[in-house]
Design a protein around this motif. Sequence first.
Motif, PDB file in Angstrom:
ATOM      1  N   ALA A  77      -9.199 -11.713   0.567  1.00 18.52           N
ATOM      2  CA  ALA A  77     -10.096 -12.312   1.564  1.00 18.52           C
ATOM      3  C   ALA A  77      -9.304 -13.094   2.610  1.00 18.52           C
ATOM      4  CB  ALA A  77     -11.124 -13.218   0.891  1.00 18.52           C
ATOM      5  N   MET A  81      -9.476 -12.218   6.559  1.00 19.55           N
ATOM      6  CA  MET A  81      -9.924 -13.250   7.505  1.00 19.55           C
ATOM      7  C   MET A  81      -8.811 -13.606   8.499  1.00 19.55           C
ATOM      8  SD  MET A  81     -13.056 -13.766   6.595  1.00 19.55           S
ATOM      9  CE  MET A  81     -13.573 -15.305   7.295  1.00 19.55           C
ATOM     10  N   ILE A  87     -16.209 -10.525   7.424  1.00 23.39           N
ATOM     11  CA  ILE A  87     -16.808 -10.245   6.112  1.00 23.39           C
ATOM     12  C   ILE A  87     -18.248 -10.746   6.186  1.00 23.39           C
ATOM     13  CG2 ILE A  87     -16.662 -10.609   3.620  1.00 23.39           C
ATOM     14  CD1 ILE A  87     -13.719 -11.166   3.917  1.00 23.39           C
ATOM     15  N   ASP A  88     -19.034 -10.107   7.023  1.00 22.68           N
ATOM     16  CA  ASP A  88     -20.412 -10.522   7.249  1.00 22.68           C
ATOM     17  C   ASP A  88     -21.271  -9.275   7.401  1.00 22.68           C
ATOM     18  OD1 ASP A  88     -22.788 -11.702   7.948  1.00 22.68           O
ATOM     19  OD2 ASP A  88     -22.067 -12.521   9.846  1.00 22.68           O
ATOM     20  N   SER A 114     -22.891 -10.666   1.864  1.00 24.48           N
ATOM     21  CA  SER A 114     -21.667 -11.154   2.507  1.00 24.48           C
ATOM     22  C   SER A 114     -20.952 -12.162   1.614  1.00 24.48           C
ATOM     23  CB  SER A 114     -21.984 -11.808   3.850  1.00 24.48           C
ATOM     24  OG  SER A 114     -22.599 -10.894   4.717  1.00 24.48           O
ATOM     25  N   ARG A 115     -21.709 -13.072   1.037  1.00 21.79           N
ATOM     26  CA  ARG A 115     -21.129 -14.089   0.155  1.00 21.79           C
ATOM     27  C   ARG A 115     -20.465 -13.442  -1.046  1.00 21.79           C
ATOM     28  NH1 ARG A 115     -22.083 -16.551  -4.371  1.00 21.79           N
ATOM     29  NH2 ARG A 115     -24.104 -15.609  -4.744  1.00 21.79           N
ATOM     30  N   TYR A 118     -17.234 -11.612  -0.083  1.00 23.98           N
ATOM     31  CA  TYR A 118     -16.177 -12.592   0.128  1.00 23.98           C
ATOM     32  C   TYR A 118     -15.648 -13.099  -1.213  1.00 23.98           C
ATOM     33  CZ  TYR A 118     -13.471 -16.592   1.428  1.00 23.98           C
ATOM     34  OH  TYR A 118     -12.437 -17.491   1.541  1.00 23.98           O
ATOM     35  N   GLU A 119     -16.546 -13.482  -2.120  1.00 23.08           N
ATOM     36  CA  GLU A 119     -16.128 -13.983  -3.427  1.00 23.08           C
ATOM     37  C   GLU A 119     -15.323 -12.929  -4.191  1.00 23.08           C
ATOM     38  OE1 GLU A 119     -19.737 -15.220  -5.341  1.00 23.08           O
ATOM     39  OE2 GLU A 119     -19.800 -17.130  -4.253  1.00 23.08           O
ATOM     40  N   ASP A 122     -11.939 -12.654  -2.503  1.00 23.58           N
ATOM     41  CA  ASP A 122     -11.214 -13.896  -2.694  1.00 23.58           C
ATOM     42  C   ASP A 122     -10.700 -14.027  -4.132  1.00 23.58           C
ATOM     43  OD1 ASP A 122     -10.246 -16.252  -1.399  1.00 23.58           O
ATOM     44  OD2 ASP A 122     -11.697 -17.424  -2.565  1.00 23.58           O
TER      45      ASP A 122
END
Length: 167
Positions: A77, A81, A87-88, A114-115, A118-119, A122
Amino acid sequence: MKLTTKGRYAVTAMLDLAVHQHHDTVALADIAARQGISLSYLEQLFAKLRRKGLVASVRGPGGGYSLALPAARISVAQIVMAINENIDATRCGGEENCHGEERCLTHQLWTELSRRIYEFLDGITLATLVSEPEVQEVVIRQATRPKAGLSINGSGNGSKYEKADLS
């Protein structure tokens, strides 16, 4: 949300750098040759990665790039970024104005997706990827391949990362 070639190449190049970090520095030309990515494209990506503190550069003879942090502290992630990849999954970029000036019916669904994406990204570090047997197989294959025949394998062959359960 669509991960573009820019994001894929940035992650690939950073993984290549992590795999070869036992050298003092790694030349972008070497990464370009191993991964079949344009050198000028890599230069643009690494300029962004350097500005975000993910890689360090050394100029001059024997110069090149190294990871600025341990591989265990750099997530996929962060890489995505750093090169301004989005990442949306929402249409509105999170502004909640997807239906005229109001939130659309499915805004919360796409925000949650999206969340979770990302998680997920990440939670995967370069160190995690380097230790994967599949990655090691590719590293060995690339090391034994004649230099003139190098190219990137862009096929999505169903790795466990592509089939992530986001529930």
